[in-house]
Scaffold this active site. Structure first.
Site, mmCIF file in Angstrom:
data_model
loop_
_atom_site.group_PDB
_atom_site.id
_atom_site.type_symbol
_atom_site.label_atom_id
_atom_site.label_comp_id
_atom_site.label_asym_id
_atom_site.label_seq_id
_atom_site.Cartn_x
_atom_site.Cartn_y
_atom_site.Cartn_z
ATOM 1 C CG ASP A 119 33.512 126.667 45.200
ATOM 2 O OD1 ASP A 119 32.949 126.650 43.997
ATOM 3 O OD2 ASP A 119 33.625 127.537 45.750
ATOM 4 C CB SER A 335 46.223 128.455 48.450
ATOM 5 O OG SER A 335 45.803 128.665 49.754
ATOM 6 C CE1 TYR A 336 38.223 129.567 45.251
ATOM 7 C CE2 TYR A 336 37.517 127.708 46.831
ATOM 8 C CZ TYR A 336 37.060 128.814 45.789
ATOM 9 O OH TYR A 336 35.747 129.066 45.555
ATOM 10 N N PRO A 337 40.663 130.687 48.883
ATOM 11 C CG PRO A 337 39.565 132.955 48.906
ATOM 12 C CD PRO A 337 40.506 132.030 48.008
#
Length: 804
Positions: A119, A335-337
């Site tokens: 991110d 998975s990526y939160p």
């Protein structure tokens, strides 16, 4: 053999990735900072055999802050923070020594692969790592590429191996957008916060908040809460009447019918309708209808929806829920939160994720039926271009996870199964009845094709108060008086300060930086100019907010209880216990800040020899530190080598009985700059405490008197202690009651000091040479913390250290 350094964002993430890439064949050891491990293994990279070193950081390596005097509230006008104040990047957590750690591990490496979270913040951390590591890496030859970026969304074998096979480059534009946001938040937040904190805390004594903070995101969030609160408070309930009919069927079953008029607000009219219908003995069926309807399956799960359900249905606060989700992610369960996306990409392996749940004891039957009959493509949601929706990546049981981690994982998994299930279909039946002149209706639903239930049993917890809101039952936010007054004041002066519109506009500009479509400096300069103008208008118009404050809060002069005498007028000053605790002299109209997070009481009515103010005693508790202080000296340092916020235990007055010069013993055994100082109020359970860090050493229990001598130890130059014991309880040999010696070196004192606790081993707790040298007393003739060329012998290990 060349070396590849790989860096992840968290230690647990580094370990998980290293295990996957090395297939379990790796060696591990702790790094020099003690917080990050280094995992090493051999393999191939760019077609050649290499040695891999996988390690991590602990979030951001660097943070942005003001330089020099601009960090001191009393030195500069807050308006200067918008443009004139220089900033610098410094280590986010100096105790971790992260820059040095990265340089030690990166020295001599040939390549670096960045495994930071995918991110904008992760991209920013990438360049923080590169700034530390690139100067010590081996230089590339012939334009060879040495910096690589791995992009992934989950900690699974497939995703990690694919990321390693398709390495890219870090995105400098995304990193710049984070730099811009950090600088905007720092300059804008600090300017408004400093001004309104100093202004209102200087006038009111019961605000009960140590900081009247402003934040470009925080304040609009508070605005939402207050806006909703205002609507609730302004709502005026109006009495109304309804008719409800109950009819019995032939099978001794009863039905409750709803009135078609719903409600009326005039009681006499309601009574008229009641009189017209209650005489009827039967209800006549007028019409029946049946209609098949569907309840849509949910959209794929993003962060906002996960946090909403965690709050409303699981009783988990947003921060706790996010931390729990991140742990599940680093452990490979989800998975990526952090994602805004609710749409699965076309190539996402939905069946593979579903098969992971095929043997789960709770939902195996549902999953197997879906796999056999064919899954339903999830609804088309919003694609934010970041990460896929939050998805379970492997099966887990309640016994495996436990507590909140299991409850959150269960919700995420049920939600995912629901997204690939068919819509819930049901038959809605409606029957219309006539009772006299009035019509009534009864409706019912019959499920034809269930979807999976993604809901969770409600379990709500109340949480503690915050500065501006309290969280009540049902996780409802209720603003405090301070929060309400601030928001109403912002609305009165400049509504844009509390509305989300201006922050939304700023975020759009930051996104343009991230996309390479806007210049970083131009966006920064324009936004700061807008808020600088708003700040000046806010300062000029502060009387509007102050009018609201006057109604809700008490002035300083009317707050608190008399405690100690002012050195100027010799009248009693009032102790204001509400945060931030302080003393106020209403006659001189002066306010004096005090140490926080402890208790304050008068110190034996003793006075400071410099200004005649009565001393007060601050204490953190019976097992913690305590020291006297002069309220005036604490706020106005009397000597050049002192800083604001120093008590008597740091005062360098050469002859005052309460000063460091008279009570200092020697250099702290734990920190670099502190001095161990005798606490003269601690008897009969005597203790010495560092005047910088949290070290507290307990000694000479039941001694009648302990004094710091003017003489020093011939070995380590620490001040000698003169100890008098009660004759009945004296532990000294030969019925002696008095002894003078060095607490570090004297063999008699070593027997009288009990080792309580130490959080970590340092030179004091082991024999042989250590990091520090002398333990000089720190008198005026030698500044506190100045090392002595000679260090005490290893007998100093007898000193007890108890960490508060």
């Amino acid at each position: 053999m060349k070396t590849v350094l790989m860096v992840a964002e968290k230690p647990s993430l580094a370990q998980s990735i290293a295990k996957i890439l090395s297939r379990g064949s790796l060696s591990s050891h702790k790094g020099l900072n003690g917080a990050c491990s280094v995992h090493e293994y051999t393999g191939t990279f760019a077609g050649q055999p290499v040695r891999f070193k996988m390690t991590s950081v602990c979030g951001h390596v660097m943070t942005l802050d003001f330089l020099g005097k601009y960090n001191k509230w009393d030195k500069v006008d807050p308006a200067e923070l918008f443009s004139q104040a220089p900033t610098e990047k410094k280590e986010a957590n100096p105790k971790l020594n992260m820059v040095k750690f990265l340089q030690v591990e990166g020295r001599g490496c040939d390549y670096i692969v960045l495994w930071l979270d995918c991110d904008k913040e992760g991209e920013n951390i990438c360049f923080e790592v590169l700034d530390a590591v690139l100067p010590v890496m081996n230089k590339a030859h012939g334009g060879e590429k040495t910096v690589f970026r791995a992009r992934f969304s989950s900690i699974t074998d497939t995703d990690i191996c694919n990321a390693m096979a398709c390495l890219g480059e870090p995105d400098h534009n995304e990193a710049l957008s984070v730099d811009a946001r950090q600088e905007l938040d720092l300059r804008i937040g600090c300017a408004f916060t400093r001004f309104q904190t100093k202004y209102f805390q200087g006038k009111y004594g019961d605000l009960d908040s140590s900081l009247i903070s402003f934040g470009p995101c925080q304040t609009p969030t508070l605005g939402f809460c207050v806006e909703r609160h205002d609507k609730i408070q302004s709502f005026k309930p109006e009495t109304y009447w309804v008719l409800q009919a109950k009819v019995n069927t032939d099978k001794d079953r009863s039905l409750l019918l709803d009135w078609d008029r719903v409600r009326v607000f005039d009681r006499e009219i309601a009574q008229m309708f009641l009189n017209m219908t209650k005489l009827e003995k039967e209800a006549q069926v007028e019409a029946t209808s049946r209609k098949e309807k569907a309840k849509q399956r949910p959209l794929a799960l993003n962060t906002v929806e996960m946090l909403r359900v965690a709050s409303s249905s699981l009783g988990m606060g947003p921060q706790h829920a996010m931390q729990t989700a991140e742990r599940l992610y680093t452990q490979g369960y989800i998975s990526y939160p952090r994602t805004e996306t609710t749409h699965y990409p076309e190539n996402f392996d939905l069946k593979g994720s579903l098969r992971q749940q095929a043997n789960h004891p709770y939902w195996a039957d549902t999953v197997k039926r879906l796999l056999a009959e064919g899954i339903n493509r999830p609804r088309k949601g919003h694609d934010a271009g970041d990460h896929p929706p939050i998805t379970p990546m492997k099966s887990a049981t309640e016994a495996e996870l436990g507590g909140d981690a299991w409850r959150l994982y269960e919700y995420i998994t049920r939600h995912f199964i629901a997204t690939v299930s068919h819509d819930c279909k049901y038959l809605q039946s409606t029957i219309s009845f006539r009772i006299g002149p009035e019509l009534f209706t009864c409706s019912g639903k019959t499920v034809l094709s269930p979807g999976t239930d993604a809901s969770i049993p409600v379990h709500i917890n109340n949480i503690c108060q915050r500065n501006y809101v309290t969280v009540e039952s049902g996780r409802r936010l209720k603003p405090t008086n301070l929060g309400i007054v601030l928001v109403h004041g912002y609305y009165k002066i400049d509504a844009e300060l509390v509305l989300p519109t201006i922050r939304s506009a700023v975020e759009k500009q930051l996104n343009l930086i991230a996309q390479g479509k806007a210049d970083y400096r131009q966006v920064l300069g324009h936004t700061l100019d807008v808020f600088k103008r708003k700040f000046h208008y806010f300062v000029d118009s502060i009387a509007g907010m102050d009018e609201l404050m006057e109604v809700s809060f008490s002035p300083l002069a009317a707050t608190g209880k008399p405690l100690s005498r002012c050195g100027k007028c010799h009248r009693f000053m009032k102790y204001i216990q509400a945060k931030p605790s302080r003393l106020h002299c209403s006659h001189c109209d002066e306010t004096y800040t005090l140490p926080q997070n402890g208790t304050i009481k008068l110190y034996k009515e003793l006075r400071c020899p410099l200004d005649d103010f009565e001393l007060v005693l601050w204490s953190s508790g019976s097992r913690g530190k305590s020291y006297p202080l002069c309220p005036y000296c604490y706020n106005h340092p009397p000597f050049r080598d002192m800083k604001k916020g120093m008590g008597c235990n740091e005062c360098t007055h050469p002859s005052c009985q309460h000063s460091l010069s008279m009570l200092g013993i020697g250099q702290c055994v734990e920190c670099e700059s502190g001095v161990l100082v005798l606490d003269p109020t601690s008897g009969p359970k005597w203790k010495v405490a560092c005047n910088k860090c949290s070290v507290v050493a307990h000694c000479f229990e039941n001694a009648h008197r302990v004094r710091v001598s003017a003489d020093t130890c011939s070995v380590c130059e620490a001040a000698l202690l003169d100890v008098d014991f009660n004759k009945a309880k004296s532990p000294l040999p030969g019925d002696e009651t008095q002894h003078m010696g060095c607490v570090f070196c004297d063999p008699i004192f070593q027997e009288l000091v009990e080792l309580k606790h130490a959080a970590s081993c340092h030179p004091m707790h082991r024999g042989g040479p250590g990091r520090r040298q002398g333990r000089g007393r720190g008198r005026a003739r030698r500044p506190p913390g100045k090392p002595n060329p000679r260090r005490p012998k290893d007998k100093m290990s007898a000193l007890a250290a108890y960490f508060v």
